[in-house]
Each structure stands twice: as structure tokens, then as C-alpha cells.
Design an enzyme around this catalytic site. Structure first.
Site, short mmCIF file in Angstrom:
data_model
loop_
_atom_site.label_atom_id
_atom_site.label_comp_id
_atom_site.label_asym_id
_atom_site.label_seq_id
_atom_site.Cartn_x
_atom_site.Cartn_y
_atom_site.Cartn_z
N SER A 58 -73.86 -28.31 -23.31
CA SER A 58 -73.43 -29.20 -22.23
C SER A 58 -74.30 -28.98 -20.99
CB SER A 58 -71.97 -28.89 -21.87
OG SER A 58 -71.19 -28.89 -23.04
N GLY A 59 -74.26 -29.95 -20.08
CA GLY A 59 -75.00 -29.80 -18.83
C GLY A 59 -76.15 -30.77 -18.73
N SER A 60 -76.91 -30.64 -17.64
CA SER A 60 -77.96 -31.62 -17.35
C SER A 60 -79.22 -31.42 -18.20
CB SER A 60 -78.32 -31.55 -15.87
OG SER A 60 -78.74 -30.24 -15.53
N ASP A 114 -78.48 -25.13 -26.04
CA ASP A 114 -77.61 -25.22 -24.86
C ASP A 114 -78.37 -24.80 -23.60
OD1 ASP A 114 -75.35 -25.56 -23.31
OD2 ASP A 114 -74.06 -24.31 -24.55
N LYS A 127 -72.92 -18.78 -18.13
CA LYS A 127 -72.74 -20.18 -18.47
C LYS A 127 -71.38 -20.65 -17.93
CE LYS A 127 -73.81 -21.82 -22.47
NZ LYS A 127 -74.33 -23.02 -21.76
N GLY A 128 -71.21 -21.97 -17.90
CA GLY A 128 -69.92 -22.50 -17.47
C GLY A 128 -69.94 -23.07 -16.07
N GLY A 129 -71.15 -23.20 -15.48
CA GLY A 129 -71.23 -23.82 -14.15
C GLY A 129 -70.66 -25.24 -14.16
N GLU A 136 -68.40 -24.09 -25.68
CA GLU A 136 -69.80 -23.67 -25.87
C GLU A 136 -69.85 -22.33 -26.61
OE1 GLU A 136 -72.15 -25.64 -22.09
OE2 GLU A 136 -71.46 -23.58 -21.92
N LYS A 154 -83.76 -20.56 -13.54
CA LYS A 154 -82.71 -19.83 -14.26
C LYS A 154 -83.19 -18.49 -14.80
CE LYS A 154 -80.28 -23.67 -13.91
NZ LYS A 154 -79.77 -24.40 -15.04
O1 R5P Z 1 -70.59 -25.57 -18.20
C1 R5P Z 1 -71.76 -25.86 -18.28
C2 R5P Z 1 -72.71 -25.26 -19.19
O2 R5P Z 1 -72.53 -23.90 -19.43
C3 R5P Z 1 -74.17 -25.59 -18.89
O3 R5P Z 1 -74.88 -25.36 -20.06
C4 R5P Z 1 -74.76 -24.76 -17.75
O4 R5P Z 1 -73.97 -24.91 -16.61
C5 R5P Z 1 -76.19 -25.19 -17.45
O5 R5P Z 1 -76.21 -26.51 -17.04
P1 R5P Z 1 -77.52 -27.25 -16.53
O6 R5P Z 1 -78.37 -27.51 -17.72
O7 R5P Z 1 -76.99 -28.52 -15.90
O8 R5P Z 1 -78.17 -26.36 -15.53
#
Ligand code: R5P
Length: 275
Positions: A58-60, A114, A127-129, A136, A154
């Protein structure tokens, strides 16, 4: 600037228009988005084969992985089935017309791709932002490999070095306050109930739970032990600490390269074990 359009050769015209629009879309992308896409495309190309059952994180950043997977399905006729890790991931799979499956039907995954909020030098993760940690972690624990895709911001040496929003802890709603009180007595830092935007009250996860974000923690803690301690507290559903789970992390870099960080076999937990 006017794109060159050939009147005599429609192929050249098509190529130039396609190239021009790709260049235009790359130029309008921020370097962070370009870095996410680079990492996602490379990881999908290197880790997904036809016939695979794939966990979709999940996520962007995962948006680009699904985009690339859909391209490969269309052009290379790669056959994959996808297990989503959130409502968002499920929507991505459906919108990109990929085959959707679940853990009841396909409990053994070949790979899970992921994102992460922070990756340390041991390949341990926060994770989990975006609030999707529980599903996940379940899906990743069913996969032979967890591959992380992220932009260069990151990539840290220790957890908490760059990511300041805290370690998410998913909790049963009725238990959030006693857990918060107990954890603030035990550990350095604050455990903040994550509040919703454009909705009164707290964020409610895909699983109907609340999230406590642990900020200002001691960065030198032994995260494997902390994760186990947290998991034993009644009402704690899951933590955003992913310890010894990821095998590789792909970081898109500002110069257009991709940095790949790998875990040694000796530093991995056995399959289906995440605490
Ligand atoms: O709850 C969100 C997930 O753990 C995402 O994989 C994590 O926050 C990274 O998200 P992004 O790719 O948007 O930085």
C-alpha cells in the site's frame, strides 16, 4: 517547443509524439516521484515472473509497481494473481485489471512488493504511515520474499533518523487509552492517537482499529525485543515495525540510479514468522 510531426511517415510521427509525451511527463514529475517510479519499475522487472502470486503493498510508491505490473501483463503476457494489503491496494489491482486473489485461495505468495516509511541499515522497517500495517504484515509473512520500494529519503542508518511521524501501533479502540498510558510509562517518547483529516475523531483503519504513533523514541532500542514486547500487550493488534522481514530494498536515487540493499540469509527470520 513544437514536436516534430512527420507527414510522410506516420510511424515517425507516432514515435515522436509518444517520446515527446513521455519526456513531458518525466519532466513534470518531481524528483521524489521519479525516484519512486524508478525503484518500483526495477523491482517489478527483477522479482516478478509469470505464474507468480504477488502481494501488493500500500501507499504512493506501490502505485508505480502496479502500473509497471499492468504494463508487463499487457505487453509480455505475464500471468500473475495479486493479493492486496489494503482497500487502496485492492482498488489499484481492480482499476489496473489485474487478477485479484486472497489468502484463502492462495496462501503461499512468491513475492510481496511494498513501500516503507523508513528502512535502516539492517533492512528493518517502519511501515504504516498510511495506516495499512496489519494486512501488510500478514501478507508479507505469507510471501517467500518481501521486496521494498522507496525513494532515497527512506534510506536511513537507524529507525527514526529521518522519519519523524513515529512508529504506528494498531490497537483495538477500547484499549487505546490504557495502552497509551502503559507505553508512556515504559518508554521514552509520546504515543499519539492518530486523528483523521476531514472527519471528526481518530483515524479508523481498514480493520476498524485505531493507531497510536510513537514519536521521539530512543533510536538505539533493540527493535526486535521492543516489537515482541508490544505484540504481547492485550489490545495491541500489530506494530509498524517490520523486523527481519524484507529481503531487498530498492531506493530510487536523485541522479536517476537505483540503489539496491540486500539482507544476508543469516539475518532473516524463517518464512511465516514476523515477531
Ligand atoms: O500504511 C502505509 C504503508 O505502510 C506504506 O507502504 C508506507 O507508508 C509507505 O508509503 P509511501 O510509498 O507512500 O511512502
Amino acid at each position: 517547443m513544437r514536436p516534430f510531426i512527420s507527414k510522410t511517415c506516420p510511424l515517425i510521427a507516432k514515435f515522436n509524439i509518444a517520446t515527446f509525451s513521455t519526456l513531458l511527463s518525466q519532466a513534470s514529475m518531481t524528483s521524489l516521484e521519479a525516484a519512486k517510479r524508478l525503484a518500483a519499475y526495477q523491482a517489478v522487472d527483477q522479482h516478478i515472473k509469470s505464474g507468480y502470486i504477488v502481494g501488493i503493498g500500500s501507499g504512493s510508491t506501490v502505485i508505480y509497481a502496479v502500473e509497471r505490473l499492468a504494463q508487463r501483463v499487457a505487453t509480455e503476457k505475464v500471468v500473475v494473481s495479486c493479493v492486496p494489503t489494503s482497500f487502496q491496494a485492492r482498488q489499484l489491482v481492480v482499476q489496473n485489471q489485474l487478477t485479484l486473489t486472497d489468502l484463502d485461495v492462495t496462501p503461499n505468495l512468491d513475492v510481496c512488493i511494498d513501500g516503507a516509511d523508513e528502512v535502516d541499515s539492517n533492512l528493518d522497517l517502519i511501515k504504516g504511515g498510511g495506516g495499512c500495517l496489519l494486512q501488510e504484515k500478514i501478507v508479507a509473512s505469507c510471501a517467500r520474499k518481501l521486496i521494498i520500494i522507496a525513494d532515497y529519503t527512506k534510506n536511513s542508518s537507524q529507525l527514526g533518523e529521518q522519519y519523524k511521524k513515529g512508529i504506528p501501533i494498531e490497537v483495538a479502540p477500547m484499549a487505546y487509552f490504557p495502552i497509551k498510558t502503559r507505553l508512556e510509562a515504559k518508554y521514552q517518547g509520546q504515543f499519539m492517537l492518530r486523528m483523521a483529516v476531514n472527519k471528526a475523531g481518530p483515524v479508523v483503519t481498514d480493520n476498524g482499529n485505531f493507531i497510536l504513533d510513537w514519536t521521539n523514541f530512543d533510536q538505539t532500542l533493540e527493535w526486535k525485543n521492543v516489537n515482541q514486547e508490544l505484540a504481547l500487550i492485550p489490545g495491541v493488534v500489530e506494530t509498524g515495525l517490520f523486523i527481519q522481514m524484507a529481503q531487498e530494498a530498492y531506493f530510487g536515487m536523485p541522479n536517476g540510479s537505483v540503489k539496491v540493499q540486500k539482507r544476508s540469509a543469516a539475518n532473516s527470520l524463517p518464512f511465516f514468522s514476523s515477531v
